[in-house]
Scaffold this motif. Sequence first.
Motif, short mmCIF file in Angstrom:
data_model
loop_
_atom_site.label_atom_id
_atom_site.label_comp_id
_atom_site.label_asym_id
_atom_site.label_seq_id
_atom_site.Cartn_x
_atom_site.Cartn_y
_atom_site.Cartn_z
N SER A 34 -9.47 1.54 -2.90
CA SER A 34 -10.46 0.44 -2.96
C SER A 34 -10.60 -0.23 -1.60
O SER A 34 -11.72 -0.54 -1.17
CB SER A 34 -10.09 -0.56 -4.06
OG SER A 34 -8.91 -1.25 -3.73
N GLU A 53 -1.65 -2.29 6.44
CA GLU A 53 -1.00 -1.43 5.44
C GLU A 53 0.49 -1.36 5.75
O GLU A 53 0.88 -0.95 6.84
CB GLU A 53 -1.63 -0.02 5.49
CG GLU A 53 -0.87 1.06 4.76
CD GLU A 53 -0.55 0.73 3.30
OE1 GLU A 53 -1.48 0.46 2.54
OE2 GLU A 53 0.66 0.74 2.93
N GLY A 61 -2.23 5.11 -3.48
CA GLY A 61 -1.87 5.99 -4.60
C GLY A 61 -2.64 7.30 -4.62
O GLY A 61 -2.46 8.08 -5.56
N ARG A 224 -4.89 -0.21 -17.40
CA ARG A 224 -4.77 0.76 -16.31
C ARG A 224 -5.53 2.02 -16.70
O ARG A 224 -5.89 2.21 -17.85
CB ARG A 224 -3.30 1.04 -16.00
CG ARG A 224 -2.50 1.60 -17.17
CD ARG A 224 -1.03 1.63 -16.85
NE ARG A 224 -0.79 2.49 -15.69
CZ ARG A 224 0.42 2.86 -15.30
NH1 ARG A 224 1.49 2.47 -15.98
NH2 ARG A 224 0.57 3.64 -14.26
C1 48H Z 1 0.31 -4.59 3.44
C2 48H Z 1 0.49 -3.71 1.31
C3 48H Z 1 1.12 -4.89 0.85
C4 48H Z 1 1.32 -5.95 1.78
C5 48H Z 1 1.01 -3.52 -0.80
O1 48H Z 1 -2.14 0.96 -4.95
P1 48H Z 1 -3.19 1.35 -3.99
O2 48H Z 1 -3.60 2.76 -3.96
O3 48H Z 1 -4.47 0.37 -4.21
P2 48H Z 1 -5.86 0.50 -4.99
O4 48H Z 1 -5.93 -0.63 -5.92
O5 48H Z 1 -6.95 0.64 -4.01
O6 48H Z 1 -5.79 1.86 -5.81
C6 48H Z 1 -5.01 1.98 -6.93
C7 48H Z 1 -4.74 3.46 -7.25
O7 48H Z 1 -4.11 4.08 -6.16
C8 48H Z 1 -3.85 3.50 -8.45
O8 48H Z 1 -2.66 3.23 -8.29
C9 48H Z 1 -4.38 3.73 -9.76
C10 48H Z 1 -5.82 4.08 -9.95
N1 48H Z 1 -3.57 3.62 -10.77
C11 48H Z 1 -3.89 3.66 -12.14
C12 48H Z 1 -2.63 3.64 -12.98
O9 48H Z 1 -2.80 3.58 -14.23
O10 48H Z 1 -1.50 3.69 -12.47
O11 48H Z 1 -2.77 0.95 -2.53
C13 48H Z 1 -2.30 -0.33 -2.22
C14 48H Z 1 -1.74 -0.30 -0.82
C15 48H Z 1 -0.46 0.54 -0.72
O12 48H Z 1 -0.64 1.51 0.28
C16 48H Z 1 0.63 -0.46 -0.35
O13 48H Z 1 1.58 0.07 0.53
C17 48H Z 1 -0.18 -1.56 0.30
O14 48H Z 1 -1.37 -1.61 -0.47
N2 48H Z 1 0.43 -2.89 0.26
N3 48H Z 1 0.10 -3.55 2.58
N4 48H Z 1 0.92 -5.76 3.06
N5 48H Z 1 1.90 -7.10 1.42
N6 48H Z 1 1.42 -4.74 -0.46
#
Ligand code: 48H
Length: 250
Positions: A34, A53, A61, A224
Amino acid sequence: MKDILISKAILESFFNKLRDSLELDVAIVGAGPSGLVASYELAKKKVKIAIFEERNTPGGGIWGGGIMFNEVVLEKELEDFLKELDIKYKYVEDYIVVDSTHFASALIYHTTTWGTRIFNSISVEDIAMQNNRVCGVVINWGPVKKLGLHVDPITIKASYVVDGTGHPANVVSLLVKRGLLEKKTEFPMNAEEAEKFVVEKTGEVFPGLLVSGMAVCEVYGGPRMGPIFGGMVLSGRRIAEIITERVNKR
Ligand code: 48H
């Protein structure tokens, strides 16, 4: 000694990049799908933007696909987006399937090509606030957080901050722990509902702070969706629409 020229090239280049990012239009926290899509759409419109990041691998993810089978699924409505980014895909019945390493690297490539700076290995440990409005992020090295070292952070100013930190909604949680905001918690799996929910609820949660992707489900108690990523792409696009409207009004 050539080695010193190599060191000098890295230092000069990095510090120029960081110095030039001290005042931003948009700071995105988290380089998941996102955040990457939001940054891509905003960078195309020449908005000054950086992503922070905490891991050294942007992509969040995406890389893991479904249970480490490195494929992700998207709804067929996303076909035009994939074509625009020259991302290879195939259909399995009614769904689009994309190799997750190809998808992650394409998002990273296209957003940085349009001018997004991705600061990897940098964690957002706090927000900056003025007049009850979020006005920046407080950053530190990712490994400092991981090792629990006592090292003071520095501040980046931003007109808008986006919480794209995924399941934990780490930026929103900074307001919640101060009693400035309330949040719910993510609900159990229901891909169909979740894909709609995440897009509908994407937006501003506190003056100056917007929320994208899985963090939306955590904040508003949405379900989710597992390894389907259309909602993440559309949530990123929605962030870009909202911010562009505001920037244009100003
Ligand atoms: C710097 C940080 C900090 C911080 C965390 O989880 P993500 O992939 O984020 P989204 O919401 O764009 O995508 C979600 C998707 O990947 C997913 O998990 C899905 C669809 N799940 C569905 C399910 O049912 O499980 O990425 C978030 C990023 C990560 O790379 C973290 O390392 C990073 O944010 N992050 N970076 N400072 N404080 N906290």
